[in-house]
Design an enzyme around this catalytic site. Structure first.
Site, PDB file in Angstrom:
ATOM      1  N   TRP A 131       1.127  -1.324   0.032  1.00  0.00           N
ATOM      2  CA  TRP A 131       0.102  -0.030   0.102  1.00  0.00           C
ATOM      3  C   TRP A 131       0.697   1.087   0.030  1.00  0.00           C
ATOM      4  CZ3 TRP A 131       2.023   2.433   3.988  1.00  0.00           C
ATOM      5  CH2 TRP A 131       2.426   1.701   5.251  1.00  0.00           C
ATOM      6  N   ASN A 132       2.098   1.083   0.348  1.00  0.00           N
ATOM      7  CA  ASN A 132       2.832   2.434   0.746  1.00  0.00           C
ATOM      8  C   ASN A 132       3.048   3.342  -0.648  1.00  0.00           C
ATOM      9  OD1 ASN A 132       4.993   0.724  -0.262  1.00  0.00           O
ATOM     10  ND2 ASN A 132       6.498   1.348   1.105  1.00  0.00           N
ATOM     11  N   LYS A 155      -2.566  -8.424  -7.118  1.00  0.00           N
ATOM     12  CA  LYS A 155      -3.287  -8.718  -5.789  1.00  0.00           C
ATOM     13  C   LYS A 155      -2.544  -7.638  -4.880  1.00  0.00           C
ATOM     14  CE  LYS A 155      -2.935  -9.659  -2.092  1.00  0.00           C
ATOM     15  NZ  LYS A 155      -2.948  -8.778  -0.994  1.00  0.00           N
ATOM     16  N   HIS A 156      -3.330  -6.523  -4.756  1.00  0.00           N
ATOM     17  CA  HIS A 156      -3.078  -5.513  -3.853  1.00  0.00           C
ATOM     18  C   HIS A 156      -3.364  -5.390  -2.692  1.00  0.00           C
ATOM     19  CE1 HIS A 156      -0.950  -1.574  -3.764  1.00  0.00           C
ATOM     20  NE2 HIS A 156      -1.235  -1.055  -5.157  1.00  0.00           N
ATOM     21  N   GLY A 211       6.820  -6.202  -0.313  1.00  0.00           N
ATOM     22  CA  GLY A 211       6.180  -6.384   0.958  1.00  0.00           C
ATOM     23  C   GLY A 211       7.140  -6.735   2.102  1.00  0.00           C
ATOM     24  N   SER A 212       6.545  -7.579   3.207  1.00  0.00           N
ATOM     25  CA  SER A 212       7.118  -7.827   4.180  1.00  0.00           C
ATOM     26  C   SER A 212       8.075  -9.003   4.174  1.00  0.00           C
ATOM     27  CB  SER A 212       6.188  -7.955   5.465  1.00  0.00           C
ATOM     28  OG  SER A 212       5.682  -9.246   5.085  1.00  0.00           O
ATOM     29  N   GLU A 233      10.908  -7.837  -3.276  1.00  0.00           N
ATOM     30  CA  GLU A 233      11.467  -6.647  -2.829  1.00  0.00           C
ATOM     31  C   GLU A 233      10.929  -6.349  -1.567  1.00  0.00           C
ATOM     32  OE1 GLU A 233      12.006  -3.388  -1.973  1.00  0.00           O
ATOM     33  OE2 GLU A 233      10.644  -2.480  -3.103  1.00  0.00           O
ATOM     34  N   LEU A 234      11.644  -6.545  -0.368  1.00  0.00           N
ATOM     35  CA  LEU A 234      11.196  -6.434   0.673  1.00  0.00           C
ATOM     36  C   LEU A 234      11.680  -5.319   1.686  1.00  0.00           C
ATOM     37  CD1 LEU A 234      11.978 -10.481   1.526  1.00  0.00           C
ATOM     38  CD2 LEU A 234       9.882  -9.226   0.439  1.00  0.00           C
ATOM     39  N   CYS A 267      10.475   1.426   2.083  1.00  0.00           N
ATOM     40  CA  CYS A 267      11.568   0.351   2.369  1.00  0.00           C
ATOM     41  C   CYS A 267      12.837   1.215   2.218  1.00  0.00           C
ATOM     42  CB  CYS A 267      11.320  -0.426   1.479  1.00  0.00           C
ATOM     43  SG  CYS A 267      11.577  -0.173  -0.430  1.00  0.00           S
ATOM     44  N   GLU A 364      13.200  -2.939  11.050  1.00  0.00           N
ATOM     45  CA  GLU A 364      12.717  -1.918  10.160  1.00  0.00           C
ATOM     46  C   GLU A 364      12.104  -1.326  11.103  1.00  0.00           C
ATOM     47  OE1 GLU A 364      10.714  -3.005   6.572  1.00  0.00           O
ATOM     48  OE2 GLU A 364      11.447  -1.330   5.587  1.00  0.00           O
TER      49      GLU A 364
HETATM   50  O1  LIG Z   1       8.936   0.512   0.304  1.00  0.00           O
HETATM   51  C1  LIG Z   1       9.680   0.766  -1.030  1.00  0.00           C
HETATM   52  C2  LIG Z   1       9.425   1.923  -1.574  1.00  0.00           C
HETATM   53  C3  LIG Z   1       9.993   2.148  -2.678  1.00  0.00           C
HETATM   54  C4  LIG Z   1       9.859   3.342  -3.292  1.00  0.00           C
HETATM   55  C5  LIG Z   1      10.581   3.818  -4.496  1.00  0.00           C
HETATM   56  O2  LIG Z   1      10.810   3.000  -5.337  1.00  0.00           O
HETATM   57  O3  LIG Z   1      10.948   4.962  -4.658  1.00  0.00           O
END
Ligand SMILES: O=CCCCC(=O)O
Length: 470
Positions: A131-132, A155-156, A211-212, A233-234, A267, A364
């Site tokens: 979601w971020n 799948k969001h 995600g996590s 990509e964690l 992240c 984190e």
């Molecule tokens: O949580 C990861 C964020 C990546 C943001 C980006 O790619 O700029």
């Protein structure tokens, strides 16, 4: 059937309710995306590139509306939401222009008459997204992956279901064929079982997850069981190393940006500030002042720097990391607690006197909390920076770029920035090492990630084509 209710984290108010997909709806979406893939892959790449370009244009044409949806669903400050939407359009333009070159056949000289490598799509790729950065995380995967001739199932995160459906609509509006990308609306409790059954399905070729660590490990295990490619990509706990010759005016402004982007929920935000002891006192004074000056408030107000966290549970988890670290001896220089107002708010926080065994250094921190630790020299700076299970980004700040690079080379990470805030860029590969994950998005590497690098070899002894002889 289960429902998904989205909530505005700035106010706690309900935004919308969505019916989660039935198993029959999931099956129909998988069938559609699988059926669409061969025809999509058979289009000339220039044609696919023009559709990806059109996707960028569709995104630009709904810029304000998309940004406001993200503000409402996950609390991103509006200025950052607009920038995120713009970056999504950029990544489409970038791959429309450069992707065909990245994906072109490559001739290789061997003993063959002719041999070459061709980058062919894998098929249907399942994308499990967070979601971020509700648009960016999807588009940085989708632009190159669709261009390569794959189709996608998205799948969001349930809390950004509106954004997820908007992405599917944008793909349609841009004129990509039906079934090139479908959004699956899955209730949180059903995610593990649905993901497992999708990965067991022969029609799904690969999976990407942002995600996590917990989710990444579970999904990669499932993909491995079925011998399917995965990209993870964690999390990250990026170090921001300040050497004693760095220009503190620049560094303090960069340290604010590096930590408080997206209200700290990134992240690749800097989370551990590792500062030479000769300048740590001045850095802390100036950093705490700058953090105290941040405007925390309504994310739809263009003047806001820091909004709420995206969900209540995130605020609770962050509070625990801070209070446990303070109990272990950390000193609060700014913030340090939740804000008393409806919604999921946490004050921008700076912690000093931090030790390596505290939660803010070990784990984190996914929110607006900076941990500052003093080191005696470059050697110790590199050691402390590398004392983490993560390896996503790292930055080192110094008047001497070579000195900074010497420190940076001793830190394990997917990206090393000198005198610059770590950020992703469509032109450069992005991804992690260690528990931050594996695989690369963006740049040329991102274009090739979900392809089969297929070898073609035409033997030197191959008879020239001609009429068949009896
Ligand atoms: O949580 C990861 C964020 C990546 C943001 C980006 O790619 O700029």
């Amino acid at each position: 059937m289960p429902q998904i209710t989205t909530v505005n984290p700035a106010t706690g108010e309900t935004l919308a309710t969505y019916k989660a997909f039935t198993p029959q709806q999931v099956e129909a979406a998988v069938a559609e995306v699988h059926a669409a893939q061969p025809a999509w892959a058979a289009l000339d790449i220039a044609e696919r590139a023009s559709r990806v370009k059109a996707l960028g244009a569709a995104i630009r044409s709904r810029r304000e509306e998309l940004a406001r949806l993200a503000v409402n669903e996950m609390g991103k400050p509006i200025g950052e939401a607009l920038a995120e939407v713009d970056k999504c359009a950029w990544v489409c333009d970038y791959y429309a222009e450069h992707g065909p070159g990245f994906l072109a056949d490559r001739e290789v000289t061997t003993d063959a008459e002719r041999s070459w490598v061709s980058y062919e799509p894998l098929g249907v790729v399942l994308a499990i997204m967070p979601w971020n950065f509700p648009y960016w995380q999807v588009l940085r995967f989708a632009a190159p992956t669709l261009l390569a001739g794959n189709t996608a199932l998205l799948k969001h995160s349930p809390n950004v279901t509106g954004c997820a459906l908007a992405i599917e609509q944008l793909v349609r509006d841009a004129g990509l064929p039906d079934g090139v990308l479908r959004t699956l609306v899955i209730a949180e409790d059903d995610v593990p079982a649905t993901t497992a059954s999708l990965l067991a399905d022969d029609r799904v070729a690969a999976v990407t997850l942002t995600g996590s660590e917990r989710a990444g490990s579970a999904v990669a295990a499932e993909a491995g069981r079925h011998i399917k490619k995965s990209l993870l990509e964690l999390g990250g706990s990026d170090p921001f190393v300040v050497l004693d010759d760095a220009d503190l005016d620049t560094v303090v402004a960069a340290a604010v940006k590096a930590r408080f982007i997206n209200s700290g929920q990134s992240c690749l935000a800097a989370k551990r500030f590792i500062v030479h002891e000769a300048v740590v006192a001045e850095f802390l004074d100036r950093y705490a002042d700058a953090v105290d000056a941040l405007t925390v408030g309504d994310p739809s107000d263009p003047g806001t720097n820091v909004g709420p966290l995206a969900r209540e549970d995130l605020a609770t988890a962050l509070e625990r990391q801070v209070t446990d670290s303070v109990a272990m001896g950390a000193t609060v220089r700014s913030g340090g607690a939740r804000l008393e107002r409806p919604g999921a708010w946490f004050a921008p926080t700076v912690l000093a006197d931090v030790d390596l065994d505290m939660p803010v250094m070990q784990q984190e921190t996914f929110g607006p909390v900076a941990a500052v630790v003093a080191v005696r020299d470059d050697e110790q700076a590199a050691q402390v920076a590398d004392a983490t299970t993560y390896g996503l980004g790292a930055s080192v700040w110094s008047a001497d770029p070579n000195r900074a690079l010497a420190v940076g080379k001793r830190i394990t990470s997917g990206a090393m920035f000198v005198n610059a805030v770590v950020a992703s860029d469509p032109r450069l590969p992005f991804g992690g090492t260690r528990r931050s994950g594996y695989g690369r998005e963006l740049g040329e590497a991102g274009a090739l990630e979900f392809t089969n690098a297929r070898t073609y070899y035409v033997g030197a002894g191959t008879p020239a084509p001609g009429p068949a002889t009896e």
